[in-house]
Design a protein around this motif. Structure first.
Motif, short mmCIF file in Angstrom:
data_model
loop_
_atom_site.label_atom_id
_atom_site.label_comp_id
_atom_site.label_asym_id
_atom_site.label_seq_id
_atom_site.Cartn_x
_atom_site.Cartn_y
_atom_site.Cartn_z
N ILE A 167 12.20 17.97 143.40
CA ILE A 167 13.55 17.51 143.07
C ILE A 167 13.81 16.12 143.67
CG2 ILE A 167 14.67 18.60 145.05
CD1 ILE A 167 16.14 18.40 141.50
N GLY A 168 13.11 15.79 144.74
CA GLY A 168 13.28 14.48 145.37
C GLY A 168 12.79 13.34 144.51
N SER A 169 11.96 13.64 143.51
CA SER A 169 11.44 12.59 142.62
C SER A 169 12.33 12.38 141.40
CB SER A 169 10.02 12.92 142.16
OG SER A 169 10.02 14.07 141.32
N VAL A 170 13.44 13.12 141.31
CA VAL A 170 14.34 13.02 140.16
C VAL A 170 15.31 11.86 140.35
CG1 VAL A 170 16.20 14.19 138.88
CG2 VAL A 170 14.17 15.46 139.59
N GLU A 171 15.38 10.98 139.38
CA GLU A 171 16.34 9.88 139.40
C GLU A 171 17.62 10.22 138.67
OE1 GLU A 171 13.79 5.73 139.78
OE2 GLU A 171 14.52 6.35 137.80
N GLU A 223 29.82 21.58 132.62
CA GLU A 223 28.37 21.51 132.84
C GLU A 223 27.98 20.37 133.78
OE1 GLU A 223 26.74 21.39 128.91
OE2 GLU A 223 27.46 23.41 128.43
N LEU A 224 28.74 19.28 133.77
CA LEU A 224 28.50 18.21 134.73
C LEU A 224 28.64 18.74 136.16
CD1 LEU A 224 30.49 15.21 133.18
CD2 LEU A 224 28.05 15.22 133.68
N ILE A 225 29.74 19.44 136.41
CA ILE A 225 29.99 20.00 137.74
C ILE A 225 28.93 21.03 138.09
CG2 ILE A 225 31.67 21.22 139.17
CD1 ILE A 225 33.84 20.10 137.22
N GLU A 226 28.59 21.86 137.10
CA GLU A 226 27.58 22.90 137.29
C GLU A 226 26.22 22.30 137.66
OE1 GLU A 226 26.37 26.90 134.70
OE2 GLU A 226 27.48 25.27 133.75
N THR A 227 25.87 21.18 137.02
CA THR A 227 24.59 20.52 137.30
C THR A 227 24.53 20.04 138.75
OG1 THR A 227 24.41 19.79 135.00
CG2 THR A 227 23.09 18.60 136.62
N ARG A 228 25.63 19.45 139.19
CA ARG A 228 25.70 18.98 140.58
C ARG A 228 25.49 20.15 141.54
NH1 ARG A 228 30.16 17.50 144.07
NH2 ARG A 228 31.04 19.46 143.31
N GLU A 229 26.14 21.28 141.26
CA GLU A 229 26.05 22.43 142.16
C GLU A 229 24.67 23.07 142.12
OE1 GLU A 229 28.28 23.34 144.29
OE2 GLU A 229 29.90 22.01 143.64
N TYR A 230 24.16 23.29 140.91
CA TYR A 230 22.92 24.07 140.77
C TYR A 230 21.71 23.30 141.26
CZ TYR A 230 19.70 27.53 138.99
OH TYR A 230 18.72 28.49 138.92
N PRO A 235 26.61 13.18 141.74
CA PRO A 235 27.31 12.93 140.48
C PRO A 235 26.81 11.68 139.75
CG PRO A 235 28.88 13.60 142.16
CD PRO A 235 27.55 13.43 142.84
N LYS A 236 26.41 10.65 140.51
CA LYS A 236 25.94 9.40 139.89
C LYS A 236 24.62 9.59 139.16
CE LYS A 236 28.33 6.31 143.09
NZ LYS A 236 28.17 5.26 144.14
N GLN A 237 23.88 10.66 139.48
CA GLN A 237 22.60 10.91 138.82
C GLN A 237 22.75 11.68 137.51
OE1 GLN A 237 20.89 12.63 142.65
NE2 GLN A 237 19.04 11.73 141.78
N ILE A 238 23.96 12.13 137.19
CA ILE A 238 24.16 12.98 136.01
C ILE A 238 24.78 12.16 134.89
CG2 ILE A 238 25.08 15.15 135.17
CD1 ILE A 238 25.55 15.93 138.14
N GLU A 318 34.06 14.12 142.82
CA GLU A 318 34.34 13.22 143.94
C GLU A 318 35.26 13.89 144.96
OE1 GLU A 318 35.76 9.39 142.80
OE2 GLU A 318 34.08 9.01 141.45
N ARG A 319 36.22 14.69 144.49
CA ARG A 319 37.16 15.34 145.41
C ARG A 319 36.51 16.50 146.15
NH1 ARG A 319 43.06 16.03 142.70
NH2 ARG A 319 43.53 16.65 144.85
N GLY A 320 35.63 17.22 145.47
CA GLY A 320 34.93 18.32 146.10
C GLY A 320 35.86 19.46 146.49
N GLY A 321 35.44 20.29 147.46
CA GLY A 321 36.25 21.42 147.90
C GLY A 321 36.50 22.39 146.76
N LEU A 322 37.76 22.77 146.61
CA LEU A 322 38.14 23.73 145.57
C LEU A 322 38.73 23.03 144.34
CD1 LEU A 322 39.69 26.60 147.73
CD2 LEU A 322 37.34 26.29 146.96
N ALA A 323 38.45 21.73 144.21
CA ALA A 323 38.96 21.00 143.04
C ALA A 323 38.40 21.60 141.75
CB ALA A 323 38.59 19.52 143.14
N GLY A 324 37.16 22.12 141.80
CA GLY A 324 36.57 22.73 140.61
C GLY A 324 37.34 23.97 140.17
#
Length: 393
Positions: A167-171, A223-230, A235-238, A318-324
């Motif tokens: 995963i470290g090689s993913v841009e 799905e954007l948020i889900e990608t960041r979590e999973y 966020p800038k990579q998605i 960007e806000r994080g926490g329980l914003a989702g």
């Protein structure tokens, strides 16, 4: 598809499109599975029919008012009937090897966590669980030696593209979106879009709510948020690309410039089957693509004026926490408002934006526990309802 060992499986949200496709795959090799629980909501006849066909231990309807209907439909079958929230949780606590989480909305979160607490493999089609409580879901899985497998076609595609990779090689991770029913509409016409028009998808056969979410791109926002979590990428990579043909489900870009794409027909049985058979890859009854006949695949950058949900998702990350959790609850309530005729199509995003901007920060900044997620959800729904009532008034 079968093997020597019978696997215990449960399907939460069995009467929806994901649940029905899961049942289709399991029924093709029913001797390989011991079905523990099927759950649904209002489609009692379908729930009972599937429970009898698969010889499930228990069938649960989320609606306690339909318990007698379910009992009557299951009479003489030997399948136990149950109803209501507590029955759903009890079913999720029954020991299983594999659970499909396909309940629509935040209602799928608690049963999913219960399944993880039993150490099950949770095939997650419920986007909202990771959006509302990604850190909690992943921590629960780790604590109980359980596993989360993605079933959204996009996240299944990313997961498959990452097999054997660091995963470290993913841009970057590129999610594709069909664009839904209104991808080619004039922007000025969107405010007048009707429920019937928003409920018709050009490529996929899905339930009404997710079809409307596709038209508004709220499904892609989730799905954007889900990608960041999973996948634990920033966020800038998605990225998101509109891909009208829905043949490439996602791409992963690596630090050597390579792009790994997952290509397949728009058939949810592929992602479901991959999760059902993982880590093996077994034959599935899906279309084999004829690329020469398809001829060309097209892509374009999404217009965030047309689809403001994408901008809102980035603000949430960007806000994080329980914003989702706040974002999802406001989205579900705004969708209800559109379906019920109280909101115009473009007003849904405006309501979600207003809820995010007016919510008490203490809810968003609270520690991520199930109680706090549910409190933030409840608060956001009430705020959204108040906004919708003022609009309707």
């Amino acid at each position: 598809m079968g093997g020597a060992v019978t696997r215990r499986v449960s399907i939460f949200g069995a009467t929806g499109s994901i649940g029905q496709n899961t049942i289709d795959l399991i029924a093709r090799d029913s001797d390989a599975y011991d079905v523990v629980a099927l759950t649904g909501a209002s489609h009692i006849d379908r729930l009972a029919q599937d429970a009898k066909q698969l010889k499930a231990d228990v069938a649960v309807t989320a609606d306690p008012m339909r318990l007698e209907d379910l009992r009557a439909a299951l009479s003489g079958s030997g399948v136990e009937a149950a109803a209501g929230h507590d029955a759903m949780i009890e079913a999720a606590q029954r020991p299983t090897d594999w659970v499909m989480s396909a309940i629509v909305g935040a209602a799928g979160l608690e049963p999913g966590i219960c399944a993880l607490e039993q150490g099950a493999t949770l095939a997650l089609a419920n986007k909202e669980s990771l959006v509302c409580a990604g850190a909690l879901m992943l921590a629960t899985a780790k604590q109980h030696n359980a596993r989360l497998l993605p079933v959204d076609s996009e996240h299944s595609a990313v997961f498959q593209a990452l097999v054997g990779e660091d995963i470290g090689s993913v841009e970057r991770v590129i999610l594709t979106a069909s664009g839904g029913a209104f991808r080619d509409w004039p922007l000025e016409d969107l405010a007048q879009a009707t429920l019937a028009q928003a409920s018709s998808h050009p490529n996929w056969d899905m339930g009404q709510r997710i079809t409307i979410d596709s038209a508004s791109m709220f499904n892609k926002a989730l799905e954007l948020i889900e990608t960041r979590e999973y996948f634990e990428v920033s966020p800038k990579q998605i990225e998101v690309l509109v891909h009208p043909e829905s043949m490439i489900h996602a791409l992963v870009g690596f630090n050597d410039g390579a792009l790994m794409a997952h290509v397949g027909p728009p058939d949810m049985r592929h992602a479901i089957g991959y999760a059902l058979n993982w880590p093996a890859r077994r034959a599935l009854p899906v279309e084999r693509l004829d690329l020469a006949a398809i001829g060309a695949l097209t892509f374009r950058v999404p217009d965030e004026e047309r689809w403001p949900a994408l901008r809102l998702a980035r603000e949430v990350m960007e806000r994080g926490g329980l914003a989702g959790a706040v974002f999802n609850a406001a989205k579900e309530t705004a969708l209800d408002g559109f379906i019920d005729g109280h909101l115009g199509f473009t007003r849904m995003a405006e309501v979600v934006d207003e809820v995010l901007n007016t919510s008490d920060p203490s809810h968003i900044d609270a520690q991520m526990t199930l109680d706090n997620v549910q409190a933030a959800d409840h608060m956001a729904r009430q705020v959204a309802k108040n906004i919708i009532e003022q609009t309707a008034g």
